[in-house]
Structures are given as C-alpha cells and as structure tokens.
Write an enzyme that holds these catalytic residues in place. Structure first.
Site, mmCIF file in Angstrom:
data_model
loop_
_atom_site.group_PDB
_atom_site.id
_atom_site.type_symbol
_atom_site.label_atom_id
_atom_site.label_comp_id
_atom_site.label_asym_id
_atom_site.label_seq_id
_atom_site.Cartn_x
_atom_site.Cartn_y
_atom_site.Cartn_z
ATOM 1 C CB THR A 105 -0.934 0.007 1.223
ATOM 2 O OG1 THR A 105 -1.741 -1.174 1.205
ATOM 3 C CG2 THR A 105 -1.835 1.234 1.217
ATOM 4 C CG HIS A 145 -0.701 0.388 -4.345
ATOM 5 N ND1 HIS A 145 -0.230 -0.009 -5.576
ATOM 6 C CD2 HIS A 145 -1.320 -0.708 -3.815
ATOM 7 C CE1 HIS A 145 -0.525 -1.286 -5.772
ATOM 8 N NE2 HIS A 145 -1.180 -1.728 -4.720
#
Length: 338
Positions: free
Chosen positions: A39, A42
């Site tokens: 994450t 990302h």
C-alpha cells in the site's frame, strides 16, 4: 526528531521537527522499525493521492518502545515494547454490525492519518499490543502483515489435513502460506516470478509457475483429484481469478485477499456447479494480532528470511526507488532511529 513526508509525485522528504508530548489517551512511541507495505508503494506511485493528505507521514507496519505516556492511559509504561494495530475504529455505526475493523468511517492510521515512518509517533493507546521483553523488534515489524495472513486463514476455516493453494508468492502470499502450514495444511504456491519461486522453495514450500505447468493438473495430481479445499487469491491479476475456480475442489472456499480496484470477470458457473464459497477478507481483528504476536514470539517459522533489506529512515526516497527497480524483494524495513 526526523520525520518523513510523502509530498506527491513519487517524492519523499526528510525533515527535522519537534517531538510532541502525547495527548490524553495517547502514548508516544520511539519507533524501532517500519516496514514498507504494498500500500505504501501504491501511495508512492500516486494511486492514493485522493485519499492521502499531503504532505503526509505514512507507514503502518512497525515496532517500537513506549517513550512517554499521556494522561488517562493505564496498563502501559515507558520502556514497554509494543506494536500498533493501526485501525482507529471509534466512529462506529449500527450499520457496521459490530465489525469495527471494517467500519464505514474507519481511519486507517498511516494512510488516512500520520503513520510510523518517523522517529517518534504519538498514537491512541487503544491501538497498542504489548510485546514480551525478549521480542526481536525487527521481527515484530512483521506482525501487522502477518496479521493479514492470520485473519485470512482464520476466515477460510482451513484445518489440518486440508490442501491450500496460494495464488501469488509475494510477501503476503508467503505469510499466508506459513500460517496455513502452521495449522497443518498442505500448501501449494503458484507464482510466476522465478526468484520468488526459488525463495518459496527455500522456505520449504511446494511452489510452481503456472507458466511452466498446468496448475489445475498439478493440483489435481497432488490431491488425488480432490483439488484445493481453500484457495487464497493474493496475486490480484486476471489469470489468478481465472484459475481460482478451477483449482478449487467441491465445496472449496476461495479467499479474496488481493485488492481489485476495478470489476473483473469471474466464472460464476463454477460456484453453482461445485458449491464454492467466495469470502472477502480485509485487514485484521484483535485476535489476529494476538495470534501473530504468539507466532513471532515463538519464532518457529522462518520470519527472518522474509526481511530482504534494512535501510535508514533517511534513505526513504532511495528505498522506494529501489523497490521499483527490484520488485523481487520481500520485506524492506526502515530503521527509524537512523
């Protein structure tokens, strides 16, 4: 103290800022290590710019020791080793049905609010889990991603003697495989990256590439035709969605671990024909953290091999650039005191 900031446009800065006293109900943690999560990558790629308020300190996989205790906090003392379960689930509604970990107004600390990639971090005391004094803080930084795996395996209902197929041999896939093996299941990992296949085999797993072998036939042969009792879809790509219903046996359970941001086609006929179950899994609950802490404390699984690099916090920009250049690695930790 040093703190990092995500500035947008694939850019992190390292700043000097004042150490703040914890507010009522908070503790201040001297952060030992902070892991880099998918994450976080990302976020680095700008995929979550609408959600992350910039400039923002990110990070949610961590370990550390309590440095100061705010008013009203009981049960914790300076020097306690801790990890944070980074879910501020206090804004609950009746519609959440008691599942606070996925409540509608969940604040995921380290994404929606400041996180652990800094030397000192103030957090609500209700997010803490205490560790034993002899716990290795480097390994403890794996507790958050390991809790994802323990949550997934728990929701699957996997039991000893069953066969689990893990689609995707990245960090979460390998942790899922470890937890599945720990409960006594037979585990097969499907992964296309040869370096990760080699790593999975090094860790003692039956790992194959669906490019080199027919995965359905391989699982069929390994199970005397029964196929998988549980399939963990961790890869997040269409070929994994295509094969997950094929490798699942009658009344198999499929755990959707990967995040699919867009609608994808799935063979729903197989759900009817074989009475399959599709189970969503998101983050973790308190009991998953306690299970993960017990596994890390026992240290009977090869967790050390999951850590492929440790870098100073001040190298944060280089760390994310290197992850882009070398996606084969597993878990990179930031030493937050350097």
């Amino acid at each position: 103290m040093k703190a990092t900031r995500y500035e947008g446009n694939k850019t992190f800065s390292v700043i000097e800022t004042e150490i703040e006293n914890p507010k009522k109900g908070e503790v201040r943690i001297k952060v030992a290590y902070s892991g880099v999560c998918g994450t976080d990558v990302h976020i680095y790629h700008g995929m979550m710019d609408k959600r992350v308020a910039m400039p923002q300190t990110i990070g949610h996989e961590m370990s550390g020791t309590i440095d100061a205790v705010g008013a009203g906090v009981t049960g914790y003392a300076v020097g306690d080793k801790v990890v944070v379960r980074p879910l501020d689930d206090t804004k609950v509604k009746p519609s959440d049905k008691g599942f606070n970990h996925i409540c509608e107004e969940l604040n995921f600390i380290g994404i929606d609010s400041p996180g652990s990639m800094q030397q000192y971090w103030n957090v609500p005391a209700f997010t803490l889990h205490k560790l034993k004094e002899n716990t290795d803080l480097k390994l403890a930084a794996l507790i958050e991603p390991l809790s994802v795996a323990t949550h997934d395996v728990r929701l699957s209902g996997l039991v000893a003697g069953e066969t689990a197929v893990v689609l995707g041999g990245g960090p979460i896939g390998l942790l899922v495989a470890m937890v599945a093996k720990e409960v006594g299941a037979k585990v097969i990992i499907s992964e296309v990256n040869p370096i990760r296949i080699a790593k999975a085999k090094e860790l003692g797993f039956d790992a194959v590439s669906p490019i080199d072998v027919d995965l359905v036939e391989y699982v069929h042969g390994k199970t005397e035709g029964r196929k998988a009792d549980v399939v963990f879809e961790v890869a997040g790509v269409q070929p994994a969605l295509d094969v997950m219903t094929e490798v699942a046996g009658i009344r198999g359970r499929i755990l959707m671990v990967a995040i699919h941001g867009e609608k994808k086609p799935i063979d729903l006929f197989k759900f009817f024909w074989k009475e399959l179950k599709l189970i969503g899994a998101r983050v973790y609950e308190k009991e998953d953290y306690e299970k993960s802490i017990a596994l890390i404390t026992a240290n009977e699984l090869p967790f050390e091999d999951m850590i492929t690099d440790v870098q100073p916090l001040s190298n944060i920009q280089q760390v994310f650039e290197n992850i882009d250049k070398n996606p084969d690695g597993l878990k990179v930790l930031m030493d937050c005191q350097l």
